[in-house]
Write an enzyme that holds these catalytic residues in place. Structure first.
Site, PDB file in Angstrom:
ATOM      1  N   ASP A 183       0.805  -1.217   0.000  1.00  0.00           N
ATOM      2  CA  ASP A 183       0.000   0.000   0.000  1.00  0.00           C
ATOM      3  C   ASP A 183       0.838   1.267   0.000  1.00  0.00           C
ATOM      4  O   ASP A 183       0.335   2.358  -0.265  1.00  0.00           O
ATOM      5  CB  ASP A 183      -0.859   0.036   1.272  1.00  0.00           C
ATOM      6  CG  ASP A 183      -2.220  -0.583   1.062  1.00  0.00           C
ATOM      7  OD1 ASP A 183      -2.712  -0.557  -0.074  1.00  0.00           O
ATOM      8  OD2 ASP A 183      -2.781  -1.089   2.044  1.00  0.00           O
TER       9      ASP A 183
HETATM   10  C1  GLC Z   1      -0.802   2.803   5.954  1.00  0.00           C
HETATM   11  C2  GLC Z   1      -0.045   1.671   6.611  1.00  0.00           C
HETATM   12  C3  GLC Z   1      -0.080   0.450   5.768  1.00  0.00           C
HETATM   13  C4  GLC Z   1      -1.483   0.144   5.378  1.00  0.00           C
HETATM   14  C5  GLC Z   1      -2.160   1.361   4.745  1.00  0.00           C
HETATM   15  C6  GLC Z   1      -3.600   1.042   4.437  1.00  0.00           C
HETATM   16  O1  GLC Z   1      -0.172   3.164   4.783  1.00  0.00           O
HETATM   17  O2  GLC Z   1       1.278   2.014   6.824  1.00  0.00           O
HETATM   18  O3  GLC Z   1       0.476  -0.641   6.459  1.00  0.00           O
HETATM   19  O4  GLC Z   1      -1.488  -0.912   4.472  1.00  0.00           O
HETATM   20  O5  GLC Z   1      -2.096   2.436   5.593  1.00  0.00           O
HETATM   21  O6  GLC Z   1      -4.271   2.104   3.876  1.00  0.00           O
HETATM   22  C1  GLC Z   2      -1.506  -3.678   5.453  1.00  0.00           C
HETATM   23  C2  GLC Z   2      -2.743  -3.712   4.586  1.00  0.00           C
HETATM   24  C3  GLC Z   2      -2.578  -4.669   3.425  1.00  0.00           C
HETATM   25  C4  GLC Z   2      -1.289  -4.387   2.692  1.00  0.00           C
HETATM   26  C5  GLC Z   2      -0.106  -4.369   3.637  1.00  0.00           C
HETATM   27  C6  GLC Z   2       1.157  -3.932   2.962  1.00  0.00           C
HETATM   28  O1  GLC Z   2      -1.379  -4.884   6.126  1.00  0.00           O
HETATM   29  O2  GLC Z   2      -3.871  -4.096   5.332  1.00  0.00           O
HETATM   30  O3  GLC Z   2      -3.661  -4.574   2.550  1.00  0.00           O
HETATM   31  O4  GLC Z   2      -1.123  -5.363   1.707  1.00  0.00           O
HETATM   32  O5  GLC Z   2      -0.353  -3.465   4.689  1.00  0.00           O
HETATM   33  O6  GLC Z   2       1.106  -2.594   2.608  1.00  0.00           O
END
Ligand code: GLC
Ligand code: GLC
Length: 818
Positions: free
Chosen positions: A489
């Protein structure tokens, strides 16, 4: 250093000191009423939705840690000055002579002794009910009688947790309660549009109650020193606005050696809209429907029966798959805790934990599809429904809302779509469901797009659109465009955000026609492997060929532009420059494409997969697990986004992001390297890490999302425990790839890839209505390779067990060797 120990027989973790590095929590509830409970009785409860139907208040990010809970105070009424303490340690934090907290499957028992008064509190939610039980067993171990007061206290949340924490100008005036026949009812907003209320009841006669927080605590006091408890009496306060609480007072006289059980009930009830009041023209809650339930659970034998039912329920779930290997950490996680965590991720996605406030995210499309991967065998029916719910939020383009709200089951417009990996995960979860259950009919379910009536298409049609979505969005190198982000993400290649507070994901400043993802390419090929099999069985060879060709083309794009010489590249940025390449200054190698491309079968035959995994071992692997990438980004890069917003070693910037580690375990297993696969498995295994709890700091019985990486000052420290895709993927890696008991479309594949020193192992597994007892022998100490399989004493060809009995038991013997 340890703060407790496992009781494997009882499926419990026993915490032996209250001041664990962080609150070590457990979940209660299996259906609609849920609660989080810490080892010192902190936490909160909610009905269905942690944000919109919050029953009790919890203060995140508070000092002291873990404020708000299911509080009980004991007071010795004989001594002066008065002495009182919390048998669960919080909130008074009085020293206890004995303390133990048992977190079990859906229940928590906290036991302690203070001045020879022993208290054992059992917290759980009976199956089929919207209430929680706090059963207090009090015993007087003194040589003389004891006169004690018991006080309880919960602070009610005014339902919407977000509003409750922010909208004080209204909320200080709306709180309402009712107290009738010693039962406290919290009925804020019941006068208007709510048909629900909460209640607090007790099996004993009350000496008094309070519903006004200040009346109970005294002005400017905290829950650790309530004036009412100090004084030894409550004032029967009725709150008008401000902070409604439920506090009860029970007096007990216990002779020497005597014990007593007292039951407290905290519950939720909904009345039909036209039967809210009794008599109908008053404002008094109609209690006719709820009282029988309350009376029922005031009875200790009903409570005991409900507890036994809960235990039997969990035993049944755990029995679905049990393993006996030479490694205790494997057994413990597979047989109990990993399964338990799977249930939590299934129920809560990423919404409510000690690190997720319950007011943030809904259910993630990619998250929930992955959570399902390990869940199918536990509750296939619920898995099926979840798949259909998820597919119903898919958009007509084949894209997906990134999140949906569990209460409405609608896609979340705020976050929207455009995370280009999302739709492909649906293919993986549907394939896994069919492989587990053999239920091909799911593909013909009529499922709408974006929940729009009239837009129904078969689930199979949804899968086709998922695949087409990727093919419709290829970039300059023929690789999939990344969109807002892929699995990571925080790799935001189209955002270029320079304004504080902007969303890295949803603020898109580029047209998105250049930045590509090698990870999505791998995921596409993996999904295509499933589609080939599904299409072949459903519509014949020609239908399958479409996906074979698409997959070949994608594979070519990966080799042409996604291979860096010794590992797979991660992506191309908006300038067409590689991410995750030797050419980069930082972020030269990423774990995700190594895991995903090899799981998709790339490079296995020609040695490049081995080369990539050797690079992972050399550059990313640490004793605390495998890091996301290296080197971590030491400054903020506008063109990379949130990934470079974290200091190196944390979160997506090069921590051990545990979710991805099982991909490498699976890749190693696919290459026949069982020792490496299992070694990686143990590095992040919470039970194995129990002995370094002072470093790890999170619960030793569940996976955490991340462990700080080598570049972090707190290297080895875990964060964000419980709600992570790590649960599903590790379960898959260990059960299906290392132990190798793997559901396929036509049966159960037995293909272990284990450490060579193992003599073998055994497994009991339910599969498509049958029960298999599988013994695996490894006399030649190989890592992988099956010489012979016997089913009920008869040798079969190959290692795929097809079940011809309708139900019933199978004895299976597997000889590994060459
Ligand atoms: C933030 C977190 C990440 C997560 C994302 C979801 O970026 O650091 O871990 O996946 O939010 O929107
Ligand atoms: C968080 C989010 C997941 C994403 C991950 C890596 O766990 O929930 O959707 O893949 O972060 O960013």
């Amino acid at each position: 250093m340890r703060y407790g120990y496992f009781d494997d027989e009882q499926h419990e973790y026993i915490i032996s000191q209250p001041d664990t590095p962080l609150p070590w929590i457990n979940y209660m509830g299996c259906e609609e009423y849920f609660g989080i409970i810490s080892n010192t009785a902190g936490g909160y409860s909610f009905y269905k939705d942690a944000r919109l139907r919050r029953l009790t208040r919890y203060r995140y990010n508070n000092a002291p840690l873990d404020s708000g809970g299911r509080y009980i105070y004991l007071r010795d009424d004989e001594v002066s000055p008065p002495q009182f303490w919390s048998p669960t340690w919080q909130p008074t934090r009085t020293g206890l002579d004995e303390y133990g907290c048992r977190h079990g499957m859906g229940y928590t028992i906290i036991q302690s002794t203070h001045t020879d008064i022993r208290a054992k509190v059992r917290y759980f939610i009976p199956l089929g009910e919207n209430l929680e039980i706090w059963e207090l067993l009090l015993s007087n171990q003194r040589e003389e009688p004891a006169n004690l007061s018991i006080f309880t206290m919960v602070e009610f949340c005014l339902w919407d947790a977000m509003d409750d924490a922010t909208n004080f100008q209204r909320n200080y005036s709306v709180g309402e309660v009712e107290v009738v026949d010693e039962i406290i009812y919290h009925k804020t907003e019941y006068r208007e549009r709510r048909d629900h209320f909460a209640y607090l009841a007790c099996s004993e006669k009350l000496a008094g109650f309070d519903t006004d927080r200040e009346a109970f605590l005294g002005a400017y006091r905290g829950a650790d020193t309530p004036a009412a408890v100090e004084r030894g009496s409550l004032s029967n306060s009725l709150t008008h606005g401000w902070q409604p609480i439920g506090a009860q007072h029970v007096r007990v006289h216990l002779n020497a050696g005597e014990q007593r059980t007292i039951i407290f009930l905290l519950g939720y009830h909904e009345n039909p809209a036209d039967e809210k009041f009794d008599p109908p023209d008053t404002q008094t809650i109609n209690k006719r429907a709820v009282l029988p339930t309350i009376y029922k659970y005031q009875n200790p034998s009903e409570v005991e029966a409900a507890f036994e039912k809960l235990q039997a329920y969990w035993q049944g779930l755990l029995d679905t798959l049990q393993v006996h290997t030479p490694d205790i950490h494997t057994n413990r996680m597979v047989n109990t805790w990993n399964v338990y965590q799977l249930m939590a991720t299934f129920n809560f996605s990423r919404s409510a934990s000690y690190f997720e406030s319950g007011i943030g995210r809904g259910m993630g499309f990619r998250d929930s599809n992955q959570d399902l991967l390990g869940f199918m065998h536990l509750m296939p029916e619920r898995a099926r429904n979840r798949i259909l719910d998820l597919a119903s939020t898919q958009l007509p383009t084949g894209g997906a809302y990134h999140q949906y709200q569990p209460l409405t089951k609608r896609g979340n417009n705020e976050v929207g779509s455009g995370f280009n990996d999302d739709p492909l995960w649906l293919v993986l979860s549907v394939a896994a469901y069919i492989q587990e259950t053999g239920d091909w009919s799911v593909l013909d379910e009529a499922v709408p797009y974006d929940n729009l009536p009239g837009s129904e298409d078969s689930l199979y049609g949804h899968l086709q659109r998922s695949m087409q979505y990727t093919l419709d969005r290829l970039g300059p190198h023929g690789l999939p465009l990344i969109g807002r982000a892929d699995w990571n993400d925080c790799l935001n290649l189209n955002c270029f955000s320079d304004t504080p507070g902007q969303s890295f994901q949803t603020t898109t400043n580029k047209d998105g026609k250049v930045a590509e993802s090698v990870f999505i390419a791998g995921l596409f090929i993996k999904a295509a492997m499933d589609m080939v099999q599904i299409a072949r069985r459903r519509d014949g060879e020609q239908a399958a060929e479409v996906f074979t060709q698409a997959s070949k083309q994608m594979e070519k794009a990966v080799w042409d532009a996604g291979w860096d010489g010794a590992w797979f590249r991660r992506a191309y940025d908006d300038f067409g420059e590689p991410v995750g390449s030797q050419e980069c200054l930082e972020g030269q190698i990423f774990i995700e494409p190594q895991g995903m491309c090899i799981m998709a079968g790339l490079g296995i035959k020609d040695g490049r997969a081995r080369q990539a995994l050797d690079s992972v071992a050399e550059k990313l692997a640490t004793p605390h697990g495998i890091m996301l990438h290296q080197p971590g980004y030491t400054r903020y890069y506008l063109h990379l986004g949130e990934i470079s917003s974290y200091p190196p070693g944390y979160k997506e910037n090069g921590s051990v992001f545990c979710h991805t580690n099982p991909w490498i375990m699976i890749a190693e297993a696919m290459l026949g390297n069982g020792s490496a696969a299992h070694d990686y498995y143990l590095r992040i295994n919470p039970s194995k890490r129990e002995e370094i709890s002072e470093v790890h700091r999170c619960e030793p019985y569940v996976y955490a999302q991340m462990i700080a990486g080598r570049e972090a000052p707190t290297y080895g420290e875990a964060k964000n425990s419980w709600l992570t895709g790590t649960a599903a993927w590790n379960y898959l890696a260990i059960t299906q790839w290392i132990l190798g008991i793997r559901p396929e479309f036509d049966g159960l594949r037995l293909d272990p890839c284990i450490p060579t020193e193992w003599e073998g192992f055994s497994v009991e597994r339910s599969f498509r209505g049958c029960r298999l007892h599988i013994d695996v022998l490894n006399p030649q100490h190989v890592s992988r390779g099956v010489m012979r399989v016997e089913v009920d004493g008869i040798g079969i060809e190959g290692n795929l067990v097809k079940l011809d009995k309708q139900g019933g038991e199978y004895q299976v013997l597997v000889w590994m060797g060459k």
